[in-house]
Design a protein around this motif. Structure first.
Motif, PDB file in Angstrom:
ATOM      1  N   LEU A 114      45.826  41.320  49.702  1.00  0.00           N
ATOM      2  CA  LEU A 114      45.521  40.489  48.542  1.00  0.00           C
ATOM      3  C   LEU A 114      44.713  41.280  47.522  1.00  0.00           C
ATOM      4  CD1 LEU A 114      45.657  37.524  47.358  1.00  0.00           C
ATOM      5  CD2 LEU A 114      43.282  37.335  48.145  1.00  0.00           C
ATOM      6  N   ALA A 153      48.084  42.107  45.483  1.00  0.00           N
ATOM      7  CA  ALA A 153      48.122  41.034  44.487  1.00  0.00           C
ATOM      8  C   ALA A 153      47.037  41.205  43.439  1.00  0.00           C
ATOM      9  CB  ALA A 153      47.970  39.680  45.176  1.00  0.00           C
ATOM     10  N   ASP A 166      44.830  34.774  54.797  1.00  0.00           N
ATOM     11  CA  ASP A 166      46.096  34.029  54.812  1.00  0.00           C
ATOM     12  C   ASP A 166      47.223  34.874  54.217  1.00  0.00           C
ATOM     13  OD1 ASP A 166      44.654  31.917  55.861  1.00  0.00           O
ATOM     14  OD2 ASP A 166      44.514  30.831  53.946  1.00  0.00           O
ATOM     15  N   PHE A 167      46.938  35.599  53.150  1.00  0.00           N
ATOM     16  CA  PHE A 167      47.951  36.432  52.496  1.00  0.00           C
ATOM     17  C   PHE A 167      48.409  37.548  53.426  1.00  0.00           C
ATOM     18  CE2 PHE A 167      49.340  39.901  49.717  1.00  0.00           C
ATOM     19  CZ  PHE A 167      50.193  39.233  48.845  1.00  0.00           C
ATOM     20  N   ARG A 168      47.455  38.160  54.115  1.00  0.00           N
ATOM     21  CA  ARG A 168      47.795  39.247  55.037  1.00  0.00           C
ATOM     22  C   ARG A 168      48.629  38.727  56.207  1.00  0.00           C
ATOM     23  NH1 ARG A 168      47.655  44.898  54.806  1.00  0.00           N
ATOM     24  NH2 ARG A 168      47.126  45.776  56.846  1.00  0.00           N
ATOM     25  N   MET A 180      41.609  33.455  51.442  1.00  0.00           N
ATOM     26  CA  MET A 180      42.908  33.702  50.814  1.00  0.00           C
ATOM     27  C   MET A 180      43.461  35.055  51.240  1.00  0.00           C
ATOM     28  SD  MET A 180      43.704  33.481  46.728  1.00  0.00           S
ATOM     29  CE  MET A 180      45.350  33.718  46.057  1.00  0.00           C
ATOM     30  N   ILE A 207      51.011  36.659  42.657  1.00  0.00           N
ATOM     31  CA  ILE A 207      50.177  35.471  42.898  1.00  0.00           C
ATOM     32  C   ILE A 207      51.019  34.202  42.850  1.00  0.00           C
ATOM     33  CG2 ILE A 207      48.370  34.027  41.873  1.00  0.00           C
ATOM     34  CD1 ILE A 207      47.243  36.310  43.457  1.00  0.00           C
ATOM     35  N   MET A 232      50.060  30.380  43.859  1.00  0.00           N
ATOM     36  CA  MET A 232      48.871  30.305  44.708  1.00  0.00           C
ATOM     37  C   MET A 232      47.660  29.888  43.869  1.00  0.00           C
ATOM     38  SD  MET A 232      48.998  33.491  47.420  1.00  0.00           S
ATOM     39  CE  MET A 232      49.430  34.773  46.247  1.00  0.00           C
ATOM     40  N   LYS A 275      51.159  44.022  53.120  1.00  0.00           N
ATOM     41  CA  LYS A 275      50.529  43.902  51.811  1.00  0.00           C
ATOM     42  C   LYS A 275      49.060  43.519  51.959  1.00  0.00           C
ATOM     43  CE  LYS A 275      54.828  42.372  49.544  1.00  0.00           C
ATOM     44  NZ  LYS A 275      55.449  41.311  48.699  1.00  0.00           N
ATOM     45  N   ASN A 332      52.004  38.345  54.907  1.00  0.00           N
ATOM     46  CA  ASN A 332      52.578  39.596  54.381  1.00  0.00           C
ATOM     47  C   ASN A 332      51.890  40.777  55.055  1.00  0.00           C
ATOM     48  OD1 ASN A 332      54.078  38.387  51.788  1.00  0.00           O
ATOM     49  ND2 ASN A 332      52.014  37.512  51.841  1.00  0.00           N
TER      50      ASN A 332
END
Length: 424
Positions: A202, A275, A192-194, A189, A174, A177, A200, A197
């Protein structure tokens, strides 16, 4: 003769369990309630002749050691009371044989989702007739725990501990963030994380993509669904709030692993490929063994499973109700439950126990306590058995895109309603 029959039945049940016949219980996660006050101190049990109170329970393993000591402490301060603890393997069938014969326990230690069925067959009695009021409950215990022991407007148990799920996050992944405060923020979130990444995710959740109404409950309930089905058999699955939760699932599926399970999520959190992991206290030991630097984020409204103590009709028939209820109030009190929380790392139902400085200083108990405070109790109505398959299957259809949220949930509602009609 009756005692012999009961003994034979219990012996057979235990032999079956030893051969693999026992069942493993599923994990057991509303509008805000008034702020709870410190727990009321239990009254002193009447003195006089020796009284033996029999408790049939579901505690085991290392948890039981501390619980046994709590009851020994009660005996030490009440020399005329002896507490006998037993753990029948097939407790439901054992109760149905023993209680009508007058050979059952005085107290049942069991999950709140058993309340409706046990009340219907007359194995347990309402506590309203023995001085337990809703005001006492709401000033002593957590909101979900209170709601979970009330059925058909009567109080059927006292809550001892709670269990449910929350977001456990890897602090290293994290980083800096900003943590989300709403489900909508969590969804954005995750997207955006995917995007940043691609290998990966979230959030990992074994209910994502699986027929699992329990692990996806924080999403549906978080959007305002009061429960899947209520005491009267009313179904809340084909509602705007439920559809909103389904649309959330459909969207996050685009930013998630295609396959998710307990083991996959555990490994992903440890390896930094996920995460967050939406899971319960039962996963903490493994997370700590993996060396993950974690914290807990309450979000949505999880199902809350509540472990309770119920008063049986046998206790009333034996004249043991007053002593048995005193033991129930003692065991569920803030003092006892705070002590057990520190030893067993369980989440107390007593509000004052959760606010105990030593308990509140433990991040795991504080984090799960906050998550469960906003949760929805496991339904204690017999109608609840109709909810699991249809809601789970609808969630799979939504996740895979084989049905729209509205169509999948409409079909689920019809299936639940049909099952409930068969029960009525």
């Amino acid at each position: 003769m009756k005692r012999a029959l009961i003994a034979m039945f219990l012996a057979a049940a235990m032999m079956l369990a030893a051969c693999g016949g026992g069942q493993t219980a599923q994990p057991t996660a509303a509008p805000a309630q008034p702020t709870a006050a410190p727990a009321e101190q239990p009254t002193t049990a009447p003195s006089g002749q020796q009284v033996t109170i029999r408790i049939w329970h579901q505690w085991d393993g290392a948890y039981l050691t501390a619980i046994e000591q709590a009851f020994r402490d009660y005996e030490a301060s009440h020399p005329n009371v002896k507490i006998d603890l037993s753990k029948p393997e097939d407790v439901s069938n054992a109760l149905n044989v023993a209680i009508p014969a007058g050979e059952g326990p005085d107290i049942i230690g069991w999950a709140n989702d058993q309340i409706g069925q046990q009340a219907l067959v007359g194995n347990i009695v309402a506590l309203n007739d023995y001085g337990i009021t809703e005001d006492f409950l709401r000033s002593t215990y957590e909101p979900a725990a209170v709601n979970g022991v009330i059925w058909q407007d009567k109080i059927w148990a006292l809550p001892e501990t709670q269990e449910g799920i929350a977001l456990i996050y890897n602090k290293k992944v994290i980083g800096d963030m900003k943590l989300p405060t709403t489900l909508d923020e969590l969804l954005q979130m995750a997207k955006d994380f995917r995007a940043a990444n691609p290998d990966k995710t979230l959030v990992c959740n074994q209910g994502f993509g699986g027929s699992d109404a329990y692990h996806v409950a924080p999403i549906y309930f978080g959007y305002g669904v009061p429960s899947y089905v209520d005491d009267e058999g009313k179904v809340y699955v084909n509602t705007p709030e439920m559809i909103k939760g389904g649309e959330w699932l459909a969207e996050i599926s685009k930013a998630s692993f295609s396959e998710q399970s307990y083991d996959i999520c555990k490994a992903a959190l440890a390896e930094g490929k996920a995460a967050m992991w939406w899971t319960g206290p039962w996963a903490i030991a493994g997370i700590e063994q993996d060396g993950v630097d974690y914290d807990i984020l309450p979000l949505g409204k999880p199902f809350v499973g509540i472990k309770t103590l119920m008063l049986t009709r046998n206790a009333v028939e034996r004249g043991n109700a007053e002593v048995a209820l005193d033991i129930m109030k003692y065991f569920t009190s803030a003092e006892v439950q705070a002590k057990l929380a520190l030893t067993n790392k369980t989440v107390p139902a007593a509000t004052a126990a959760l606010k105990n400085p030593e308990v509140a200083a433990l991040p795991t108990l504080a984090g799960f306590g906050a998550a469960l405070n906003a949760g929805v109790p496991m339904a204690n109505t017999p109608f609840a058995s109709a909810q699991w398959g249809p809601v789970g299957d609808a969630s799979v259809a939504i996740w895979t895109g084989t049905q729209s949220p509205a169509d999948a949930l409409a079909a689920a509602a019809q299936a639940i309603e049909a099952a409930i009609m068969q029960m009525k």
